[in-house]
Design an enzyme around this catalytic site. Structure first.
Site, PDB file in Angstrom:
ATOM      1  N   ARG A  94      43.930  40.004  57.069  1.00 10.47           N
ATOM      2  CA  ARG A  94      45.292  39.715  56.635  1.00 10.47           C
ATOM      3  C   ARG A  94      46.317  40.322  57.601  1.00 10.47           C
ATOM      4  O   ARG A  94      47.374  39.756  57.839  1.00 10.47           O
ATOM      5  CB  ARG A  94      45.502  40.304  55.241  1.00 10.47           C
ATOM      6  CG  ARG A  94      46.676  39.772  54.478  1.00 10.47           C
ATOM      7  CD  ARG A  94      46.889  40.504  53.147  1.00 10.47           C
ATOM      8  NE  ARG A  94      45.690  40.930  52.472  1.00 10.47           N
ATOM      9  CZ  ARG A  94      45.066  40.235  51.512  1.00 10.47           C
ATOM     10  NH1 ARG A  94      45.548  39.078  51.118  1.00 10.47           N
ATOM     11  NH2 ARG A  94      43.968  40.711  50.946  1.00 10.47           N
ATOM     12  N   TYR A  95      46.021  41.517  58.109  1.00  9.38           N
ATOM     13  CA  TYR A  95      46.924  42.224  59.025  1.00  9.38           C
ATOM     14  C   TYR A  95      46.242  42.297  60.388  1.00  9.38           C
ATOM     15  O   TYR A  95      45.013  42.376  60.470  1.00  9.38           O
ATOM     16  CB  TYR A  95      47.184  43.646  58.534  1.00  9.38           C
ATOM     17  CG  TYR A  95      47.643  43.746  57.104  1.00  9.38           C
ATOM     18  CD1 TYR A  95      48.982  43.542  56.765  1.00  9.38           C
ATOM     19  CD2 TYR A  95      46.746  44.047  56.086  1.00  9.38           C
ATOM     20  CE1 TYR A  95      49.402  43.637  55.450  1.00  9.38           C
ATOM     21  CE2 TYR A  95      47.159  44.144  54.768  1.00  9.38           C
ATOM     22  CZ  TYR A  95      48.491  43.941  54.449  1.00  9.38           C
ATOM     23  OH  TYR A  95      48.905  44.033  53.148  1.00  9.38           O
ATOM     24  N   ARG A  98      43.447  45.384  61.200  1.00 12.89           N
ATOM     25  CA  ARG A  98      42.401  45.816  60.268  1.00 12.89           C
ATOM     26  C   ARG A  98      41.843  44.639  59.473  1.00 12.89           C
ATOM     27  O   ARG A  98      42.534  43.639  59.280  1.00 12.89           O
ATOM     28  CB  ARG A  98      42.934  46.891  59.316  1.00 12.89           C
ATOM     29  CG  ARG A  98      44.156  46.494  58.528  1.00 12.89           C
ATOM     30  CD  ARG A  98      44.910  47.750  58.104  1.00 12.89           C
ATOM     31  NE  ARG A  98      46.102  47.491  57.318  1.00 12.89           N
ATOM     32  CZ  ARG A  98      47.296  47.235  57.828  1.00 12.89           C
ATOM     33  NH1 ARG A  98      47.471  47.135  59.141  1.00 12.89           N
ATOM     34  NH2 ARG A  98      48.336  47.056  57.034  1.00 12.89           N
ATOM     35  N   CYS A 107      29.808  46.831  41.158  1.00 12.70           N
ATOM     36  CA  CYS A 107      30.479  48.135  41.058  1.00 12.70           C
ATOM     37  C   CYS A 107      29.709  48.977  40.040  1.00 12.70           C
ATOM     38  O   CYS A 107      28.944  48.442  39.231  1.00 12.70           O
ATOM     39  CB  CYS A 107      31.903  47.965  40.546  1.00 12.70           C
ATOM     40  SG  CYS A 107      32.900  46.864  41.565  1.00 12.70           S
ATOM     41  N   CYS A 111      36.455  47.661  35.950  1.00 10.65           N
ATOM     42  CA  CYS A 111      37.781  48.032  35.463  1.00 10.65           C
ATOM     43  C   CYS A 111      38.405  46.797  34.822  1.00 10.65           C
ATOM     44  O   CYS A 111      38.348  45.701  35.392  1.00 10.65           O
ATOM     45  CB  CYS A 111      38.633  48.513  36.629  1.00 10.65           C
ATOM     46  SG  CYS A 111      37.743  49.698  37.661  1.00 10.65           S
ATOM     47  N   CYS A 114      40.876  44.771  37.011  1.00  9.46           N
ATOM     48  CA  CYS A 114      40.475  44.528  38.406  1.00  9.46           C
ATOM     49  C   CYS A 114      41.067  43.230  38.965  1.00  9.46           C
ATOM     50  O   CYS A 114      40.969  42.178  38.349  1.00  9.46           O
ATOM     51  CB  CYS A 114      38.958  44.452  38.483  1.00  9.46           C
ATOM     52  SG  CYS A 114      38.385  44.054  40.145  1.00  9.46           S
ATOM     53  N   ARG A 116      39.926  41.710  41.476  1.00 10.95           N
ATOM     54  CA  ARG A 116      38.834  40.839  41.928  1.00 10.95           C
ATOM     55  C   ARG A 116      37.871  40.553  40.778  1.00 10.95           C
ATOM     56  O   ARG A 116      36.693  40.320  40.992  1.00 10.95           O
ATOM     57  CB  ARG A 116      38.093  41.480  43.110  1.00 10.95           C
ATOM     58  CG  ARG A 116      38.950  41.628  44.344  1.00 10.95           C
ATOM     59  CD  ARG A 116      38.136  41.729  45.635  1.00 10.95           C
ATOM     60  NE  ARG A 116      39.048  41.878  46.760  1.00 10.95           N
ATOM     61  CZ  ARG A 116      39.238  43.020  47.425  1.00 10.95           C
ATOM     62  NH1 ARG A 116      38.543  44.091  47.112  1.00 10.95           N
ATOM     63  NH2 ARG A 116      40.101  43.073  48.414  1.00 10.95           N
ATOM     64  N   ASP A 277      48.250  43.824  39.537  1.00 13.31           N
ATOM     65  CA  ASP A 277      48.190  42.463  40.075  1.00 13.31           C
ATOM     66  C   ASP A 277      48.104  41.436  38.946  1.00 13.31           C
ATOM     67  O   ASP A 277      47.718  41.757  37.826  1.00 13.31           O
ATOM     68  CB  ASP A 277      46.962  42.323  40.988  1.00 13.31           C
ATOM     69  CG  ASP A 277      47.107  43.162  42.249  1.00 13.31           C
ATOM     70  OD1 ASP A 277      48.152  43.027  42.920  1.00 13.31           O
ATOM     71  OD2 ASP A 277      46.203  43.958  42.552  1.00 13.31           O
ATOM     72  N   ASP A 314      51.142  43.911  45.939  1.00 14.64           N
ATOM     73  CA  ASP A 314      50.474  42.889  46.746  1.00 14.64           C
ATOM     74  C   ASP A 314      51.123  41.560  46.396  1.00 14.64           C
ATOM     75  O   ASP A 314      51.047  41.109  45.244  1.00 14.64           O
ATOM     76  CB  ASP A 314      48.973  42.865  46.434  1.00 14.64           C
ATOM     77  CG  ASP A 314      48.191  43.735  47.408  1.00 14.64           C
ATOM     78  OD1 ASP A 314      48.157  43.395  48.597  1.00 14.64           O
ATOM     79  OD2 ASP A 314      47.646  44.759  46.977  1.00 14.64           O
ATOM     80  N   LYS A 321      50.909  43.525  51.416  1.00 14.11           N
ATOM     81  CA  LYS A 321      51.404  44.608  50.562  1.00 14.11           C
ATOM     82  C   LYS A 321      52.810  44.982  50.995  1.00 14.11           C
ATOM     83  O   LYS A 321      53.050  45.126  52.187  1.00 14.11           O
ATOM     84  CB  LYS A 321      50.498  45.807  50.839  1.00 14.11           C
ATOM     85  CG  LYS A 321      50.016  46.559  49.669  1.00 14.11           C
ATOM     86  CD  LYS A 321      49.102  47.679  50.147  1.00 14.11           C
ATOM     87  CE  LYS A 321      47.693  47.500  49.647  1.00 14.11           C
ATOM     88  NZ  LYS A 321      46.893  46.552  50.372  1.00 14.11           N
TER      89      LYS A 321
END
Ligand code: SF4
Length: 362
Positions: A94-95, A98, A107, A111, A114, A116, A277, A314, A321
């Site tokens: 995205r950037y 990185r 996981c 959560c 989440c 995702r 999000d 985001d 972000k």
């Protein structure tokens, strides 16, 4: 607080009910939730939950709720737009400098907020195939602008130390990759996984490792979790935090202050406080941006600079972000410059008490 210790991770709503972590009356709804979004509550997390408190901030993060069945029109399956920036499987670029490298889709815990949540869980592909892994590595190798690789997921610490050590070595062998950052909830959710072998796997010749710990309430960082964090930091791995602003978990000043102070006491630099999000079925956990800004303003006024995270949003769709305030500096107005023809801008600066001061043009 009930500290009955579990022998294993609970994955079914009926097990949550049997252990007093959910109400039998909610079971039918919770089964519907679990059919869509993964559930996992580890023994370490269950031990943190006060079963007598219907508003327990740890339970709110991990125990499914019938509220998750109510999706809002503004919510979307890929809220931060990973897919729009994925040139090959497992990579999000995205950037410029990185990439995210998503190695696994599982996981230790799931959560409830989440971002995702549509992509993680035992029902999804568990890890990149060997071929996909090689293609992702090639992508990183041939993009010389990539300085930092962020291992995320799923949770990269779900991999075995042996596999993780091999991946770290593959990445560190690429000259332009200088930083490898791992985002994880494992030190809190399953502290015993942070073994000496795991710590050794995260250190690698040729690149600097950082670990970003995801935690949202100070109570997550007690006992074994603190010891797991200390093992990482004592080994020379610097740590930062990431948290999500969550209604009923950390959306009051005392809870947020305590979380940030706890991070610093554990030698973890507060890094990001994410605005919630637009993940499906998570509206009951989101605050407003105005509430987030108010909390950040209070934090700035009363807590050391060491304890200040960036409050970030985001942007839905994948634009990245952005810090979302609050803002302390704004143009005041245009005034005639002394001894000059024309106008210059002065600024209004707000101090930590909320008082406004004027700052002259340069
Ligand atoms: S640990 Fe991270 S990726 Fe896994 S469920 Fe929680 S927020 Fe999602």
């Amino acid at each position: 607080m009930n500290r009955t210790s579990l022998a294993r991770t609970l994955r079914e709503p009926s097990e949550l009910v049997a252990h007093g972590l959910a109400r039998a009356a909610d079971l039918a709804d919770l089964d519907k939730v679990a059919a869509r979004y993964a559930v996992a509550v580890t023994p370490a997390i269950a031990a943190l939950i006060d079963r007598d408190d219907p508003r327990d901030p740890i339970a709110r993060q991990f125990i499914p709720s019938s509220d998750e069945l109510a999706a809002q029109p503004s919510e979307r399956p890929d809220p931060i737009g990973d897919d729009a920036h994925s040139p090959v499987a497992g990579i999000v670029h995205r950037y410029p400098d990185r990439v995210l490298f998503k190695l696994v889709h599982v996981c230790a815990v799931y959560c409830r907020f989440c971002f995702r949540r549509e992509m993680v869980g035992p029902g999804k592909d568990s890890a990149l195939s060997e071929q996909a892994y090689a293609a992702a590595l090639d992508y990183i190798r041939t993009h010389h602008e990539i300085w930092e690789v962020i291992l995320t997921g799923g949770d990269p610490l779900m991999l075995s130390p042996r596999r993780l050590a091999a991946i770290m070595a593959d990445l560190a062998a690429i000259d332009h990759v200088r930083i490898i950052r791992l985002h994880t909830r494992v030190p809190v959710a399953d502290p015993a996984r942070v073994s000496a072998e795991m710590v050794a796997a995260l250190k690698v010749e040729g690149a600097t490792s950082w670990v970003a710990l995801h935690a949202n309430h100070a109570r997550e960082l007690i006992g074994e979790a603190r010891a797991a964090v200390a093992r990482l930091i004592d080994a020379g791995i610097p740590m930062v935090s990431q948290s999500v602003l969550l209604k009923g978990v950390n959306d009051d000043f005392a809870a947020l202050e305590s979380l940030m102070r706890t991070f610093v006491e554990c030698r973890i630099k507060p890094y990001y406080l994410h605005h919630g999000d637009l993940a499906p079925g998570t509206a009951h956990l989101r605050t407003t941006l105005a509430q987030g800004q108010e909390l950040m303003r209070a934090l700035r006024g009363r807590v050391s600079g060491l304890c200040q995270p960036d409050y970030v949003l985001d942007i839905p769709g994948g634009a990245g972000k952005s810090p979302v305030g609050p803002v302390y500096l704004s143009p005041q107005d245009s005034v005639a410059g002394e001894g000059e023809v024309g106008k210059e801008t002065r600024y209004r600066v707000t101090d930590y008490c909320g008082d406004v001061h004027l700052y002259p043009p340069a």
